[in-house]
Design a protein around this motif. Sequence first.
Motif, PDB file in Angstrom:
ATOM      1  N   THR A  54      -5.215 -12.164  10.134  1.00  0.00           N
ATOM      2  CA  THR A  54      -5.010 -10.722  10.295  1.00  0.00           C
ATOM      3  C   THR A  54      -4.849 -10.051   8.948  1.00  0.00           C
ATOM      4  O   THR A  54      -4.242 -10.607   8.039  1.00  0.00           O
ATOM      5  CB  THR A  54      -3.740 -10.459  11.142  1.00  0.00           C
ATOM      6  N   ASN A  55      -5.368  -8.830   8.813  1.00  0.00           N
ATOM      7  CA  ASN A  55      -5.185  -8.043   7.589  1.00  0.00           C
ATOM      8  C   ASN A  55      -4.203  -6.889   7.774  1.00  0.00           C
ATOM      9  O   ASN A  55      -3.695  -6.359   6.795  1.00  0.00           O
ATOM     10  CB  ASN A  55      -6.522  -7.489   7.095  1.00  0.00           C
ATOM     11  N   HIS A  56      -3.950  -6.492   9.019  1.00  0.00           N
ATOM     12  CA  HIS A  56      -2.972  -5.438   9.265  1.00  0.00           C
ATOM     13  C   HIS A  56      -1.563  -5.976   9.037  1.00  0.00           C
ATOM     14  O   HIS A  56      -1.229  -7.071   9.475  1.00  0.00           O
ATOM     15  CB  HIS A  56      -3.098  -4.895  10.697  1.00  0.00           C
ATOM     16  N   LYS A  57      -0.746  -5.178   8.355  1.00  0.00           N
ATOM     17  CA  LYS A  57       0.608  -5.600   7.978  1.00  0.00           C
ATOM     18  C   LYS A  57       1.600  -5.144   9.051  1.00  0.00           C
ATOM     19  O   LYS A  57       2.095  -4.035   9.032  1.00  0.00           O
ATOM     20  CB  LYS A  57       0.970  -5.004   6.609  1.00  0.00           C
ATOM     21  N   PHE A  58       1.862  -6.026  10.012  1.00  0.00           N
ATOM     22  CA  PHE A  58       2.860  -5.747  11.037  1.00  0.00           C
ATOM     23  C   PHE A  58       4.242  -6.127  10.524  1.00  0.00           C
ATOM     24  O   PHE A  58       4.403  -7.109   9.804  1.00  0.00           O
ATOM     25  CB  PHE A  58       2.569  -6.540  12.313  1.00  0.00           C
ATOM     26  N   VAL A  69       3.017  -1.405  12.761  1.00  0.00           N
ATOM     27  CA  VAL A  69       2.163  -1.530  11.589  1.00  0.00           C
ATOM     28  C   VAL A  69       2.786  -0.725  10.451  1.00  0.00           C
ATOM     29  O   VAL A  69       3.138   0.441  10.632  1.00  0.00           O
ATOM     30  CB  VAL A  69       0.735  -1.029  11.875  1.00  0.00           C
ATOM     31  N   GLU A  70       2.955  -1.360   9.321  1.00  0.00           N
ATOM     32  CA  GLU A  70       3.522  -0.665   8.166  1.00  0.00           C
ATOM     33  C   GLU A  70       2.609   0.492   7.759  1.00  0.00           C
ATOM     34  O   GLU A  70       1.376   0.365   7.796  1.00  0.00           O
ATOM     35  CB  GLU A  70       3.686  -1.637   6.999  1.00  0.00           C
ATOM     36  N   ASP A  76      -2.199   3.171   8.275  1.00  0.00           N
ATOM     37  CA  ASP A  76      -1.874   1.760   8.470  1.00  0.00           C
ATOM     38  C   ASP A  76      -2.122   0.981   7.182  1.00  0.00           C
ATOM     39  O   ASP A  76      -3.143   1.182   6.504  1.00  0.00           O
ATOM     40  CB  ASP A  76      -2.738   1.148   9.577  1.00  0.00           C
ATOM     41  N   ARG A  77      -1.174   0.122   6.852  1.00  0.00           N
ATOM     42  CA  ARG A  77      -1.378  -0.731   5.680  1.00  0.00           C
ATOM     43  C   ARG A  77      -2.269  -1.897   6.069  1.00  0.00           C
ATOM     44  O   ARG A  77      -1.960  -2.671   6.965  1.00  0.00           O
ATOM     45  CB  ARG A  77      -0.056  -1.264   5.142  1.00  0.00           C
ATOM     46  N   LYS A 181      -1.447  -8.643  -3.200  1.00  0.00           N
ATOM     47  CA  LYS A 181      -0.979  -7.309  -3.569  1.00  0.00           C
ATOM     48  C   LYS A 181      -1.703  -6.754  -4.794  1.00  0.00           C
ATOM     49  O   LYS A 181      -1.409  -5.649  -5.234  1.00  0.00           O
ATOM     50  CB  LYS A 181       0.525  -7.328  -3.834  1.00  0.00           C
ATOM     51  N   GLY A 182      -2.644  -7.523  -5.295  1.00  0.00           N
ATOM     52  CA  GLY A 182      -3.358  -7.119  -6.502  1.00  0.00           C
ATOM     53  C   GLY A 182      -3.023  -8.048  -7.657  1.00  0.00           C
ATOM     54  O   GLY A 182      -2.027  -8.772  -7.651  1.00  0.00           O
ATOM     55  N   TRP A 183      -3.858  -8.001  -8.662  1.00  0.00           N
ATOM     56  CA  TRP A 183      -3.706  -8.904  -9.796  1.00  0.00           C
ATOM     57  C   TRP A 183      -2.455  -8.572 -10.616  1.00  0.00           C
ATOM     58  O   TRP A 183      -2.216  -7.426 -10.974  1.00  0.00           O
ATOM     59  CB  TRP A 183      -4.939  -8.825 -10.699  1.00  0.00           C
TER      60      TRP A 183
END
Length: 208
Positions: A54-58, A69-70, A76-77, A181-183
């Motif tokens: 999943t990619n949705h941040k629950f 969902v955050e 939606d995040r 969260k990114g590099w």
Amino acid sequence: MKLSIGNVLLILGFFFLHACGSSEASEEKIADYDQIPAVTANAYNAVVEIPAGTNHKFEYNHDSDEFEVEKIDGKDRIVDFLPYPGNYGFIPSTLMDEQMGGDGDPLDVLIIGEAVPTGTIVEIKPIGALVLKDAGELDTKIIAVPLSEEKQIIKANDFQTFMLEYDPVRRIIENWFMNYKGWGVMELVGWRDDDYAVKEINKWTVQN
């Protein structure tokens, strides 16, 4: 085929009972996931917020007792990276106290296994811990497998086996958390064994 009145009433009664049973099942929910014990006589418990893949941040809202969902800026995040590599959630009845160096949230857990729905309670076997820093705060991820061998997709019940036989899995998990969260956002502190993971759960367990 003609049906008698008795048969019609029997069929209608079946559908009525079936509908009532479905309604009761759909309304069944845990009143408060925070009240679930972290440790039982046989296992540790985990609550799944985000199913594997999943990619949705629950997230579990501890005030409303709902999974939401955050939101970021009202949207939606969605994790801008590969999906979660396992079922992600928290150890209930734990709290990483900020005064003790924690982040003020329950202890995070990643369960290596096939996807299960949000809100599922899983009995787990901790096999290690990935220790990170997020914006300077200690961020520990308990790594676990389902306690039930039938639900395990890797045959690792301790950190040594995980390291020796499933090191590519360990590296995938590490790389995922270092980059989702990114590099450069997350800082790697290091891996710890299953004894450390158990001690962390016990350390942050609170009394309900």
